[in-house]
Each structure stands twice: as C-alpha cells, then as structure tokens.
Design a protein around this motif. Structure first.
Motif: not given
Lengths: 96, 96
Positions: B3, B65-67, B70-71, B74-75
């Motif tokens: 991101l 960095k986003i795993t 977790n991506f 996303i909410k």
C-alpha cells in the motif's frame, strides 16, 4: 495494527469522522489516514462510522489490518514523526 | 500486497507521483492511496519517488506491506468498486 483510510468530500462529516477516530485513540499519520493497535469493530466504532456516512453517497472508509512485523517495516519518504513503539501500543507514554 | 499512501501539497508533484505509480501498475483505491502486489523497491520505483520528493519539504510518502489474507479482509463503508482478485494479481484481466 489497524489502518483506517477515508475519502470524504463533505468537510463537516470528515471533521466528525476525524474527531471520532481521535477520541477512540487512533493516531493520525496522514491527512486522511489513522492507525491504532485495536480493531474498529471493538466498542462499536465501525457502527458509528457507518452511521456518520449513512446519509452520503460518494464517501468511502477502508480499514486494513497490518501485522506488527509489517508495521515496523514501514518505508517512508519525507518527515515521519511517528513513534512506532507508541503507535503499536508497545510503549504507553509518547516521548516528544 | 503493498500500500502506498502520500500527503503531497504541490499539485504538479502529486500528479507526477500518481502517474508514475499508475505506469508501474499500481491501482488507485483512494485519492492518495495506491496498491499493488509488488514491492516498490523493485524496478527502482522507490528511488524514483525519492527523487520526485527530493526538492520539497513537507511532503510524505509511506509504503506498508499487507498480507494477502489481511487484504482480503478489508473492511469498507461506501462504494468499493475494487476487484480484490485482480488487485492481488490472482486474476489477470479486470472484469468491468
């Protein structure tokens, strides 16, 4: 860690969202980006945000979870006056 | 996933940064937020961004960095016209 980002056109609503996030302990790391070590679903924060945006059309709020490991690997360009230990909750008082 | 978020006051620089990110395959998910499945250190993108901001003072760019896990969690509040499979590189063509 939980990153909350928003795109809100109406200034009054944007101000309310920012104030609510700060009240709930989120730290602002950028104009429309906040971060904190707790899940916004806790203490109904996400419900409150949904209510604030309910009457509007084109506004958006995202919430992304970031592992603590990835949070500490944040890459930055420019001044980054943020205490990672404080933000991640690993340190209780902020040293300025 | 990576991101990239920025706070850039000068419109000409902000436009150059956005165009560079789009050229390198990053998708815009919000006014000043881009995402892609590759590390900006690859193909010297981060160096190019540093150069663009070198002459300015108060501007900032972050990269987190986003795993993938977790991506996908996303909410969102509001319209979120983003194809998670396409963005994460798990699907090569975007269905509009």
């Amino acid at each position: 860690m939980y990153l909350i980002l928003y795109d809100i056109t109406e200034t009054p609503i944007r101000t309310k969202v920012a104030k609510l996030l700060e009240k709930e302990g989120y730290e602002r790391i950028q104009f429309s980006v906040f971060i904190a070590p707790f899940n916004p679903s806790k203490n109904r924060l996400w419900l409150k945000l949904e209510k604030l945006l309910a009457t509007t059309k084109d506004n958006k709020i995202f919430c992304l979870k970031i592992t603590e490991e990835n949070f500490y690997k944040i890459k930055t360009i420019g001044k980054f006056e943020i205490d990672l230990d404080y933000l991640s909750g690993n340190k209780s008082s902020l040293i300025i």
